[in-house]
Scaffold this motif. Sequence first.
Motif, PDB file in Angstrom:
ATOM      1  N   GLN B 260       7.874  20.357  23.746  1.00  0.00           N
ATOM      2  CA  GLN B 260       6.678  19.711  23.209  1.00  0.00           C
ATOM      3  C   GLN B 260       6.713  19.830  21.683  1.00  0.00           C
ATOM      4  OE1 GLN B 260       3.253  21.830  24.554  1.00  0.00           O
ATOM      5  NE2 GLN B 260       1.850  20.108  24.181  1.00  0.00           N
ATOM      6  N   VAL B 261       6.324  18.764  21.010  1.00  0.00           N
ATOM      7  CA  VAL B 261       6.347  18.769  19.542  1.00  0.00           C
ATOM      8  C   VAL B 261       4.958  19.107  19.012  1.00  0.00           C
ATOM      9  CG1 VAL B 261       6.780  17.384  17.474  1.00  0.00           C
ATOM     10  CG2 VAL B 261       8.223  17.083  19.496  1.00  0.00           C
ATOM     11  N   LEU B 262       4.883  20.100  18.132  1.00  0.00           N
ATOM     12  CA  LEU B 262       3.608  20.540  17.560  1.00  0.00           C
ATOM     13  C   LEU B 262       3.672  20.442  16.036  1.00  0.00           C
ATOM     14  CD1 LEU B 262       3.296  23.912  19.566  1.00  0.00           C
ATOM     15  CD2 LEU B 262       2.293  21.699  20.181  1.00  0.00           C
ATOM     16  N   VAL B 263       2.557  20.036  15.425  1.00  0.00           N
ATOM     17  CA  VAL B 263       2.513  20.015  13.960  1.00  0.00           C
ATOM     18  C   VAL B 263       2.278  21.433  13.454  1.00  0.00           C
ATOM     19  CG1 VAL B 263       1.250  19.206  11.930  1.00  0.00           C
ATOM     20  CG2 VAL B 263       1.713  17.636  13.806  1.00  0.00           C
ATOM     21  N   ASN B 264       3.108  21.875  12.525  1.00  0.00           N
ATOM     22  CA  ASN B 264       2.893  23.174  11.893  1.00  0.00           C
ATOM     23  C   ASN B 264       2.043  22.985  10.651  1.00  0.00           C
ATOM     24  OD1 ASN B 264       3.064  25.772  10.872  1.00  0.00           O
ATOM     25  ND2 ASN B 264       5.140  25.501  10.083  1.00  0.00           N
ATOM     26  N   GLU B 265       2.562  22.322   9.647  1.00  0.00           N
ATOM     27  CA  GLU B 265       1.727  22.029   8.483  1.00  0.00           C
ATOM     28  C   GLU B 265       2.258  20.848   7.699  1.00  0.00           C
ATOM     29  OE1 GLU B 265       1.748  25.925   6.577  1.00  0.00           O
ATOM     30  OE2 GLU B 265       3.157  25.157   5.079  1.00  0.00           O
ATOM     31  N   ILE B 266       1.447  20.402   6.743  1.00  0.00           N
ATOM     32  CA  ILE B 266       1.744  19.197   5.960  1.00  0.00           C
ATOM     33  C   ILE B 266       1.769  19.557   4.487  1.00  0.00           C
ATOM     34  CG2 ILE B 266       0.844  16.938   5.269  1.00  0.00           C
ATOM     35  CD1 ILE B 266      -0.536  16.747   7.931  1.00  0.00           C
ATOM     36  N   ALA B 267       2.690  18.933   3.767  1.00  0.00           N
ATOM     37  CA  ALA B 267       2.658  19.004   2.301  1.00  0.00           C
ATOM     38  C   ALA B 267       2.458  17.577   1.794  1.00  0.00           C
ATOM     39  CB  ALA B 267       3.946  19.589   1.755  1.00  0.00           C
ATOM     40  N   PRO B 268       1.517  17.374   0.857  1.00  0.00           N
ATOM     41  CA  PRO B 268       1.181  16.010   0.391  1.00  0.00           C
ATOM     42  C   PRO B 268       2.004  15.604  -0.823  1.00  0.00           C
ATOM     43  CG  PRO B 268      -0.401  17.543  -0.500  1.00  0.00           C
ATOM     44  CD  PRO B 268       0.624  18.376   0.238  1.00  0.00           C
ATOM     45  N   ARG B 269       3.326  15.760  -0.726  1.00  0.00           N
ATOM     46  CA  ARG B 269       4.186  15.564  -1.901  1.00  0.00           C
ATOM     47  C   ARG B 269       5.637  15.599  -1.436  1.00  0.00           C
ATOM     48  NH1 ARG B 269       6.174  20.514  -1.657  1.00  0.00           N
ATOM     49  NH2 ARG B 269       4.760  22.198  -1.046  1.00  0.00           N
ATOM     50  N   PRO B 270       6.593  15.235  -2.325  1.00  0.00           N
ATOM     51  CA  PRO B 270       8.000  15.444  -1.980  1.00  0.00           C
ATOM     52  C   PRO B 270       8.207  16.912  -1.634  1.00  0.00           C
ATOM     53  CG  PRO B 270       7.819  14.183  -4.010  1.00  0.00           C
ATOM     54  CD  PRO B 270       6.436  14.669  -3.687  1.00  0.00           C
ATOM     55  N   HIS B 271       9.195  17.184  -0.823  1.00  0.00           N
ATOM     56  CA  HIS B 271       9.311  18.515  -0.208  1.00  0.00           C
ATOM     57  C   HIS B 271      10.771  18.949  -0.194  1.00  0.00           C
ATOM     58  CE1 HIS B 271       8.963  21.311   3.363  1.00  0.00           C
ATOM     59  NE2 HIS B 271       7.864  21.655   2.705  1.00  0.00           N
ATOM     60  N   ASN B 272      10.947  20.244  -0.228  1.00  0.00           N
ATOM     61  CA  ASN B 272      12.256  20.881  -0.103  1.00  0.00           C
ATOM     62  C   ASN B 272      13.076  20.292   1.050  1.00  0.00           C
ATOM     63  OD1 ASN B 272      13.898  23.595   0.878  1.00  0.00           O
ATOM     64  ND2 ASN B 272      13.572  23.546  -1.321  1.00  0.00           N
ATOM     65  N   SER B 273      12.412  19.961   2.135  1.00  0.00           N
ATOM     66  CA  SER B 273      13.131  19.439   3.304  1.00  0.00           C
ATOM     67  C   SER B 273      13.496  17.963   3.139  1.00  0.00           C
ATOM     68  CB  SER B 273      12.314  19.649   4.575  1.00  0.00           C
ATOM     69  OG  SER B 273      11.130  18.876   4.523  1.00  0.00           O
ATOM     70  N   GLY B 274      13.239  17.411   1.945  1.00  0.00           N
ATOM     71  CA  GLY B 274      13.616  16.030   1.676  1.00  0.00           C
ATOM     72  C   GLY B 274      14.561  15.892   0.486  1.00  0.00           C
TER      73      GLY B 274
END
Lengths: 381, 381
Positions: B260-274
């Motif tokens: 199951q996929v769960l949302v952990n958190e959101i960043a409202p900007r470019p991100h390290n994972s991008g």
Amino acid sequence: MSKYDIGIIGGGQLGKMLIEEGLRYNVSFATLDAELNSPASYISYHHIQGSLYDTASLQQLAAISNVLTYEIEFTDAHYLEQLQQQGHIIIPAPQILKIIQNKALQKQFYTQHHIPTAQFVLVNKPHDWLAALQQSGFTQFAAKLCQGGYDGKGVALMHISDVVNGAIPFDEPCVLEQLVQCSKELSIIVARNAAGHVQCYPAVEMAFDPIANLVTYLQCPADISESIAEQAKQIATQVIERLNGIGIFAVELFVNEQGQVLVNEIAPRPHNSGHHTIEGNYTSQYEQLVRILLNKPLGDTGIVQPSAMVNILGGQGFTGAYKLKHEKELLQIAGVYIHLYHKAESKPNRKLGHITILAPDVASLHTKAKAVMQLTQIVPA
Amino acid sequence: MSKYDIGIIGGGQLGKMLIEEGLRYNVSFATLDAELNSPASYISYHHIQGSLYDTASLQQLAAISNVLTYEIEFTDAHYLEQLQQQGHIIIPAPQILKIIQNKALQKQFYTQHHIPTAQFVLVNKPHDWLAALQQSGFTQFAAKLCQGGYDGKGVALMHISDVVNGAIPFDEPCVLEQLVQCSKELSIIVARNAAGHVQCYPAVEMAFDPIANLVTYLQCPADISESIAEQAKQIATQVIERLNGIGIFAVELFVNEQGQVLVNEIAPRPHNSGHHTIEGNYTSQYEQLVRILLNKPLGDTGIVQPSAMVNILGGQGFTGAYKLKHEKELLQIAGVYIHLYHKAESKPNRKLGHITILAPDVASLHTKAKAVMQLTQIVPA
């Protein structure tokens, strides 16, 4: 005083892209250009406004830079030699620039070093042309001013009958070059560092529109046999090694109808025919030059995806503020990279930018490049 | 007065890369940061030195910018709302920033909008923890400060027995979140523009070292089934649409052991994972944000080549001038892109840069990423 890492003589688009590709290494750049607002000046750390022939300006740039390079050939090579003698590092060496600035010296260099090139004859005055042509047996030829030509200026494609009729376009010394019946025009970007290591980029082909018979876009890899590719790479490497060149060099080549590869000319700097390397190759020509200037190892020149490059040229019939007519449509195509050079106004045929196109295979690259070409149009803003 | 195209609140590395990716569109940037010399300030056209909570500085940046964005969440969202009411355009909207700045509001938002997320309970004071945990039936949980946590600070992984023993790490309001037995951690970068168009980037996976059980590098595409990929994309899209978010958002996700996929958190900007999108995808997360801020169409988010990303972190046990110990070796690997953030000194675990790795297939990507990881080491200069 702490110096800038790299000083660039010239502030045009080649300088702009050199700076862009150095940013992720935190390289600091200083620039010199006759214009206050030139493409590179907006993003260089320090900009000197001055003529590229003004020795005081060149001296000033040298004083604040750890190493100097140039993004245009039109500068004072003799004064650069003096700066070099004073201990400033200049890459590529001014001695090479002197050869390249003069097409007669360039052609003589090829001949002396057994580099295949189109047959030629040197003429000093209009009065000498006819005899020289008759003696060489050229009927169709390209006349090129020895000094000062660029971007198609200072070059004329001619027939001996033009000369008989007295239609001689240049008064100054010229190279008259036998016309090569050319099956392909290629370019190879060669990187060579201070240790003598060489990396060639895969050959780029000028793609022609078979109907209009015009260069329409550059394509990498070129559609050539392995043996031509190998021959081109060897000749390009050879000429830069013989020059003892350190830096980035564009070697423009003809493949004649017999499948022989001939050197046309060399540029001692990043080149229009290497723009696509920013997105299309693991290491761009600009990053490669940064590496060479900072004495870091050469980067891999392999292809990430096949790529094409289309110039964005100023539209006919107007000067002034401009825009890309179909920017919206272009931005919606995958693998389309618009590069604008921050030029204040458009003039007919002025290079305002370029577009790189990536595609996973050559067939889809062609389709996409043609669509992009049709959409690439500059109009008044 | 002619204004800068984009004003960035914050002058860190995300701002630096945003500027770098805007240069080929000739976009002009202004920045605000507490530091005079911050990563982005070296290349922004205009830099304001001031706290991100100083309303006068925020007002000044707004006055000289056509549109404002932020590259860090730690700024005055209430004052940004006032600026918005005065007519300044702020993307993403301050109302979204307010939700994201507070983990309690963020979790409540997910619940209200039926977005799957780990179960949680809110606590105000240490006195409330035990009863709240007992009522929810959590034994293992993550305690997260509602406000001010970042980069692993303000988060503690705990067991209810710690609370019974009185070992409560935070005095301020917290979210206590049931620990997810997680099979994968994913991140999806979501781009959404003013017209409501959405483009998701392919999911990124945090690759774990199975022996040390540590995140070692990020990999794209993630090694997940199509059905998980689809589920993740749908949930990521849904949460940004429900937020009515305009901009670039990183949606961090857990895949639990039940798939199951769960949302952990959101960043409202470019991100390290991008970060990897600069080289690995047709349009980078940074270029995409530039497009959104300037109201240009969204770019294609497809993969050019599979990619991985390794952080360059400050070495243990020293502060000061630094270098990459094996830079030479790294620069000789094809498809290795070193990004340095222009930080003056290293501190333990400080993010000094990152390395993106491209490879034509996932198997060779793994091999190359492991080699790069072993070579990535910061030492005193």
